[in-house]
Design a protein around this motif. Structure first.
Motif, PDB file in Angstrom:
ATOM      1  N   TYR A  21       1.237  -1.147   0.534  1.00 39.91           N
ATOM      2  CA  TYR A  21       0.341  -0.116   0.212  1.00 39.91           C
ATOM      3  C   TYR A  21       0.828   1.110   0.026  1.00 39.91           C
ATOM      4  O   TYR A  21       0.202   2.412   0.251  1.00 39.91           O
ATOM      5  CB  TYR A  21      -1.016  -0.135   1.480  1.00 39.91           C
ATOM      6  CG  TYR A  21      -1.937  -1.251   1.772  1.00 39.91           C
ATOM      7  CD1 TYR A  21      -2.638  -1.400   0.239  1.00 39.91           C
ATOM      8  CD2 TYR A  21      -1.634  -2.618   2.042  1.00 39.91           C
ATOM      9  CE1 TYR A  21      -3.809  -3.014  -0.058  1.00 39.91           C
ATOM     10  CE2 TYR A  21      -2.086  -3.186   2.058  1.00 39.91           C
ATOM     11  CZ  TYR A  21      -3.468  -3.524   1.163  1.00 39.91           C
ATOM     12  OH  TYR A  21      -4.281  -4.758   1.341  1.00 39.91           O
ATOM     13  N   GLU A  22       2.053   1.513  -0.367  1.00 37.31           N
ATOM     14  CA  GLU A  22       3.151   2.131   0.200  1.00 37.31           C
ATOM     15  C   GLU A  22       4.209   2.293  -1.559  1.00 37.31           C
ATOM     16  O   GLU A  22       4.776   1.004  -0.926  1.00 37.31           O
ATOM     17  CB  GLU A  22       3.802   2.596   1.456  1.00 37.31           C
ATOM     18  CG  GLU A  22       2.594   2.367   2.601  1.00 37.31           C
ATOM     19  CD  GLU A  22       3.589   2.289   3.912  1.00 37.31           C
ATOM     20  OE1 GLU A  22       4.852   1.930   4.126  1.00 37.31           O
ATOM     21  OE2 GLU A  22       2.542   2.498   4.719  1.00 37.31           O
ATOM     22  N   VAL A  60       0.901  11.882   1.438  1.00 32.85           N
ATOM     23  CA  VAL A  60       3.353  11.733   0.936  1.00 32.85           C
ATOM     24  C   VAL A  60       2.648  10.932   2.809  1.00 32.85           C
ATOM     25  O   VAL A  60       2.398  12.721   3.900  1.00 32.85           O
ATOM     26  CB  VAL A  60       3.836  13.160   1.302  1.00 32.85           C
ATOM     27  CG1 VAL A  60       5.187  13.110   1.085  1.00 32.85           C
ATOM     28  CG2 VAL A  60       2.657  13.602  -0.401  1.00 32.85           C
ATOM     29  N   MET A  61       3.271  10.088   3.237  1.00 28.98           N
ATOM     30  CA  MET A  61       3.505   9.727   4.735  1.00 28.98           C
ATOM     31  C   MET A  61       4.794  10.100   5.861  1.00 28.98           C
ATOM     32  O   MET A  61       4.417  10.647   6.248  1.00 28.98           O
ATOM     33  CB  MET A  61       3.302   7.917   4.664  1.00 28.98           C
ATOM     34  CG  MET A  61       2.535   7.600   4.228  1.00 28.98           C
ATOM     35  SD  MET A  61       2.540   5.650   4.521  1.00 28.98           S
ATOM     36  CE  MET A  61       2.170   5.793   5.541  1.00 28.98           C
ATOM     37  N   THR A  75       8.121   8.203   1.661  1.00 26.89           N
ATOM     38  CA  THR A  75       7.108   7.644   1.353  1.00 26.89           C
ATOM     39  C   THR A  75       5.600   8.118   1.313  1.00 26.89           C
ATOM     40  O   THR A  75       5.160   9.002   1.977  1.00 26.89           O
ATOM     41  CB  THR A  75       6.693   7.068   2.530  1.00 26.89           C
ATOM     42  OG1 THR A  75       8.237   6.491   2.712  1.00 26.89           O
ATOM     43  CG2 THR A  75       5.878   5.202   2.422  1.00 26.89           C
ATOM     44  N   LEU A  76       4.480   7.366  -0.058  1.00 28.43           N
ATOM     45  CA  LEU A  76       3.777   8.070  -0.152  1.00 28.43           C
ATOM     46  C   LEU A  76       2.895   6.435  -0.504  1.00 28.43           C
ATOM     47  O   LEU A  76       3.067   5.909  -0.196  1.00 28.43           O
ATOM     48  CB  LEU A  76       3.505   8.440  -1.426  1.00 28.43           C
ATOM     49  CG  LEU A  76       4.070   8.282  -2.907  1.00 28.43           C
ATOM     50  CD1 LEU A  76       3.148   8.407  -3.732  1.00 28.43           C
ATOM     51  CD2 LEU A  76       5.305   8.978  -2.873  1.00 28.43           C
ATOM     52  N   TYR A  91       6.097  -3.767  -8.103  1.00 19.54           N
ATOM     53  CA  TYR A  91       7.358  -3.580  -7.948  1.00 19.54           C
ATOM     54  C   TYR A  91       7.375  -2.161  -7.468  1.00 19.54           C
ATOM     55  O   TYR A  91       8.329  -1.972  -6.926  1.00 19.54           O
ATOM     56  CB  TYR A  91       8.796  -4.556  -8.375  1.00 19.54           C
ATOM     57  CG  TYR A  91       8.654  -5.435  -8.912  1.00 19.54           C
ATOM     58  CD1 TYR A  91       8.494  -6.461  -7.491  1.00 19.54           C
ATOM     59  CD2 TYR A  91       8.064  -5.845  -9.869  1.00 19.54           C
ATOM     60  CE1 TYR A  91       8.585  -8.030  -7.668  1.00 19.54           C
ATOM     61  CE2 TYR A  91       8.235  -7.273 -10.649  1.00 19.54           C
ATOM     62  CZ  TYR A  91       7.801  -8.684  -9.197  1.00 19.54           C
ATOM     63  OH  TYR A  91       7.859  -9.452  -9.507  1.00 19.54           O
ATOM     64  N   GLY A  92       6.539  -1.154  -7.998  1.00 25.76           N
ATOM     65  CA  GLY A  92       6.719   0.457  -7.758  1.00 25.76           C
ATOM     66  C   GLY A  92       8.238   0.983  -8.816  1.00 25.76           C
ATOM     67  O   GLY A  92       8.406   2.172  -7.707  1.00 25.76           O
ATOM     68  N   ALA A  93       8.443   0.071  -9.069  1.00 26.95           N
ATOM     69  CA  ALA A  93      10.205   0.177  -9.673  1.00 26.95           C
ATOM     70  C   ALA A  93       9.714   1.221 -10.619  1.00 26.95           C
ATOM     71  O   ALA A  93      11.206   1.882 -11.328  1.00 26.95           O
ATOM     72  CB  ALA A  93      10.767  -1.102 -10.098  1.00 26.95           C
ATOM     73  N   GLN A  94       8.905   1.836 -11.220  1.00 28.60           N
ATOM     74  CA  GLN A  94       9.270   2.682 -12.405  1.00 28.60           C
ATOM     75  C   GLN A  94       7.924   3.963 -12.321  1.00 28.60           C
ATOM     76  O   GLN A  94       7.853   4.377 -13.026  1.00 28.60           O
ATOM     77  CB  GLN A  94       8.639   1.811 -13.538  1.00 28.60           C
ATOM     78  CG  GLN A  94       9.371   0.825 -14.272  1.00 28.60           C
ATOM     79  CD  GLN A  94       8.468   0.246 -15.215  1.00 28.60           C
ATOM     80  OE1 GLN A  94       8.234   1.329 -16.262  1.00 28.60           O
ATOM     81  NE2 GLN A  94       8.329  -0.892 -15.359  1.00 28.60           N
ATOM     82  N   GLN A  95       8.473   4.715 -10.998  1.00 27.10           N
ATOM     83  CA  GLN A  95       7.308   5.565 -10.548  1.00 27.10           C
ATOM     84  C   GLN A  95       9.126   6.804  -9.807  1.00 27.10           C
ATOM     85  O   GLN A  95       8.145   7.846  -9.918  1.00 27.10           O
ATOM     86  CB  GLN A  95       6.694   5.473  -9.153  1.00 27.10           C
ATOM     87  CG  GLN A  95       5.631   3.904  -9.696  1.00 27.10           C
ATOM     88  CD  GLN A  95       4.907   4.761 -10.753  1.00 27.10           C
ATOM     89  OE1 GLN A  95       4.135   5.213 -10.869  1.00 27.10           O
ATOM     90  NE2 GLN A  95       4.826   3.002 -11.789  1.00 27.10           N
TER      91      GLN A  95
END
Length: 107
Positions: A21-22, A60-61, A75-76, A91-95
């Motif tokens: 979730y993050e 934005v945590m 961390t968001l 994987y969140g690797a392209q953000q």
């Protein structure tokens, strides 16, 4: 003062999962001078991250500065959980792309 892009000032700019979730954005600066300039200017802040990613500031945590590594981390909340229907980057690797052209004033 001269300006450089974050991609010129950092040796690493990446994104990755921080759970389903993050999403975490990591920036490791090339040297202490770039790191300290970014910290002084508060270039990486909740408002900037929210604007770059089209989210609200409350999504934005946290923003963490880690001087021993000349690094910053944001961390968001992921807009769609990792692996959920409609999610496009498990994987969140392209953000990290929106960070690349962010400008930093350097002494």
């Amino acid at each position: 003062m001269p300006k450089v892009t974050l991609s010129e000032a950092a040796s690493v700019i990446r994104s990755k999962n921080s759970g389903p979730y993050e999403l975490t954005l990591d920036i490791i600066f090339k040297n202490k001078e770039y790191y300290e300039a970014a910290c002084r200017a508060k270039v990486i802040n909740k408002g900037t991250i929210a604007g770059l990613y089209g989210i609200s500031e409350d999504q934005v945590m946290e923003i963490v500065e880690f001087a021993p590594a000349n690094a910053m981390k944001a961390t968001l909340v992921r807009p769609i959980p990792s692996g959920a229907l409609g999610e496009t980057d498990v994987y969140g690797a392209q953000q990290h792309g929106p960070l690349l052209e962010l400008m930093l004033e350097v002494p």
